[in-house]
Scaffold this motif. Structure first.
Motif, PDB file in Angstrom:
ATOM      1  N   GLU A 147       0.834  -1.204   0.000  1.00  0.00           N
ATOM      2  CA  GLU A 147       0.000   0.000   0.000  1.00  0.00           C
ATOM      3  C   GLU A 147       0.870   1.256   0.000  1.00  0.00           C
ATOM      4  O   GLU A 147       0.568   2.233  -0.702  1.00  0.00           O
ATOM      5  N   ARG A 148       1.925   1.229   0.773  1.00  0.00           N
ATOM      6  CA  ARG A 148       2.863   2.353   0.790  1.00  0.00           C
ATOM      7  C   ARG A 148       3.517   2.518  -0.583  1.00  0.00           C
ATOM      8  O   ARG A 148       3.660   3.632  -1.086  1.00  0.00           O
ATOM      9  N   TYR A 149       3.894   1.415  -1.184  1.00  0.00           N
ATOM     10  CA  TYR A 149       4.545   1.453  -2.496  1.00  0.00           C
ATOM     11  C   TYR A 149       3.642   2.118  -3.529  1.00  0.00           C
ATOM     12  O   TYR A 149       4.094   2.926  -4.346  1.00  0.00           O
ATOM     13  N   GLN A 150       2.365   1.806  -3.483  1.00  0.00           N
ATOM     14  CA  GLN A 150       1.427   2.377  -4.445  1.00  0.00           C
ATOM     15  C   GLN A 150       1.264   3.886  -4.270  1.00  0.00           C
ATOM     16  O   GLN A 150       0.862   4.586  -5.202  1.00  0.00           O
ATOM     17  N   GLN A 151       1.583   4.398  -3.088  1.00  0.00           N
ATOM     18  CA  GLN A 151       1.410   5.831  -2.810  1.00  0.00           C
ATOM     19  C   GLN A 151       2.636   6.661  -3.168  1.00  0.00           C
ATOM     20  O   GLN A 151       2.616   7.886  -3.045  1.00  0.00           O
ATOM     21  N   ILE A 152       3.734   6.015  -3.615  1.00  0.00           N
ATOM     22  CA  ILE A 152       4.971   6.749  -3.878  1.00  0.00           C
ATOM     23  C   ILE A 152       4.771   7.751  -5.007  1.00  0.00           C
ATOM     24  O   ILE A 152       4.333   7.415  -6.106  1.00  0.00           O
ATOM     25  N   GLY A 153       5.107   8.992  -4.708  1.00  0.00           N
ATOM     26  CA  GLY A 153       5.072  10.042  -5.726  1.00  0.00           C
ATOM     27  C   GLY A 153       6.450  10.440  -6.196  1.00  0.00           C
ATOM     28  O   GLY A 153       6.652  10.771  -7.363  1.00  0.00           O
ATOM     29  N   SER A 154       7.458  10.427  -5.268  1.00  0.00           N
ATOM     30  CA  SER A 154       8.831  10.821  -5.604  1.00  0.00           C
ATOM     31  C   SER A 154       9.818   9.986  -4.802  1.00  0.00           C
ATOM     32  O   SER A 154       9.597   9.725  -3.608  1.00  0.00           O
TER      33      SER A 154
END
Length: 497
Positions: A147-154
């Protein structure tokens, strides 16, 4: 008067220094940085707290030096390399930063090694694979925190994040990102094929544009100005990987000198104009601050942080007393050995620190001497390999906090057999960062010119030939101990039993 500010973010401290055009240091402010270890082998840092601490040391050094904000011509940042600083798609910190000393990806890296992935990568990236590389940590996050990985923006590293906090602009600085295993070393660009090979192909859109060390990457925004006391609009340059910063301050310009750094990490670096194939050992290359040059380096988290740990456990604060007790003992006179692997090893993944040969008659000073020796012996593993790549090395320049320890420096000279040259620079990270800002704002045309203008005084420690045989015998015992530990680490006791 015109001044430049250098910010240095290390493993233990963050520091800010102010310098004039002659490289004179007006003052330094420093604060400790906490490391969180929520699980064994993890090393994390709270990102908002890091920024708040950085802002406070900048404000403190401005106030301490009495320098008006409008006198600061530019800002540079030097920081630890690798690790992982993530922002979400709204530009906010996405959990804690993961530091380069983190070992959570150990099993993953070991699996990659068995599959031959490092060999496939090396010809393109000129990097080995380490648990603290951004790619290792990204793949771990993808597997264990989807879930954290999917939220990566930069995807950033330490100085990229701090620069973002100062300017609001996203960029990855080249000397650092060139060692991420996402960058084609000879082409000088990101390569999506590398990310796909490591199972993180979808991360490429999250990689910000690459900027040079002295390139103006943004300007102090209103929010950062209020937090730091800096003038809005002040230029902020790309900055430097800290091993590059120390090489600049050590005056490395050709292949006759190597630079050893003693700190959280043991690092040995050299400067070259070409990537040379044909060696049995995979030398790590990175882009240097000066165009057309590369930095070659060996590194592991096996240096003076081991002594810091020992001092913390026993409440030792008097470093002069440590130096005195080591200097009072016969050189290499004890059979006690120490492997400085508290935070990782340069001899194999998963190896642990240890004292060997301890008996009841040993005193605390013998343990301290063994730590001094073990750190130097561990540095020698790097230095000996680097001398294969740099056969014309005639002296070793040494930087870092332990450079103030006369017995430690003499030990380094005695064991290596090389003159140890000590650049008299108080804070190489801050000065190197300020140097990048000077070049970026036009005070100097390039880094070579800046190096020549700001060249520090050098003190030299000559090796003691009478101690060399004793040290060499003890060094061979150290190497035999490491070999035994490697065998122990690789033994499957379940099968044996």
């Amino acid at each position: 008067m015109k001044y430049w500010l250098g910010l240095d973010c290390g493993g233990t401290f963050i520091k800010a220094g102010i310098y004039n055009a002659e490289g004179k240091e007006l003052g330094i402010a420093r604060k400790n940085l906490a490391i969180a270890s929520p699980h064994p082998g993890w090393a994390e840092r709270d990102m908002p707290t890091l920024w708040q601490t950085a802002a406070s040391v900048i404000r403190e050094v401005l106030n301490h030096c009495g320098v008006a904000a409008q006198s600061i011509q530019g800002v540079g940042i030097s920081a630890q390399g690798k690790g992982l600083f993530l922002l979400d798609k709204q530009g906010q910190p996405l959990g804690n930063a993961i530091l380069s000393s983190d070992q959570r990806a150990l099993a993953l890296v070991q699996a990659w090694q068995k599959a031959g992935i490092p060999q496939d990568l090396y010809q393109q990236t000129r990097q080995t694979l380490w648990t603290g590389h951004p790619v290792s940590l990204l793949r771990w996050v993808k597997q264990h925190q989807p879930e954290r990985y999917q939220q990566i923006g930069s995807v950033l590293m330490a100085h990229d994040y701090l620069r973002y906090c100062l300017t609001g602009e996203l960029a990855c600085e080249e000397t650092n990102i060139s060692e991420s295993n996402l960058y084609q070393m000879e082409c000088g660009t990101y390569d999506p094929a590398l990310a796909r090979l490591l199972g993180i192909g979808e991360i490429i859109p999250a990689l910000p544009p690459i900027v040079g060390s002295a390139e103006i990457a943004g300007r102090i925004n209103a929010t950062a100005a209020a937090a730091t006391g800096l003038q809005p609009g002040t230029p902020v340059v790309g900055g430097l990987f800290d091993v590059v910063s120390t090489a600049l301050c050590a005056g490395l310009q050709d292949e006759t000198r190597l630079n050893a750094v003693m700190g959280t990490w043991s690092v040995t670096s050299g400067i070259t104009q070409a990537i040379e194939p044909g060696f049995d050992y995979p030398f790590v290359y990175g882009r240097y601050a000066e165009a057309g040059k590369y930095i070659v380096h060996e590194a592991s988290p096996t240096s003076a942080a081991n002594l810091e740990w020992f001092c913390q456990q026993w409440g030792i604060h008097d470093y002069a007393a440590l130096n005195h007790c080591v200097a009072a003992l016969p050189k290499a006179g004890s059979q006690l050995l120490f492997t400085p692997f508290l935070y990782g090893s340069n001899a194999g993944l998963g190896l642990s620190a240890s004292f060997y040969g301890m008996q009841a008659f040993h005193q605390r000073e013998h343990l301290i001497q063994a730590i001094f020796e073990g750190v130097v012996f561990c540095h020698m593993a790097h230095l000996n390999r680097m001398r294969q790549r740099f056969p014309h090395t005639s002296a070793l320049r040494l930087t870092g906090g332990p450079a103030k320890s006369a017995p430690w420096m003499q030990m380094f000279a005695d064991v290596s057999g090389l003159p140890v040259e000590l650049p008299q620079v108080e804070e190489t990270g801050c000065l190197g960062a300020a140097m990048a800002a000077m070049v970026g704002t036009g005070a100097f045309s390039d880094f070579t010119t800046a190096q020549q203008a700001l060249a520090p005084r050098i003190e030299t420690v000559q090796p003691d030939a009478s101690a060399r045989e004793a040290y060499q015998q003890k060094y061979q015992r150290y190497l035999a101990l490491v070999t035994t530990l490697q065998t122990l680490q690789n033994t499957d006791f379940k099968e044996t039993l």
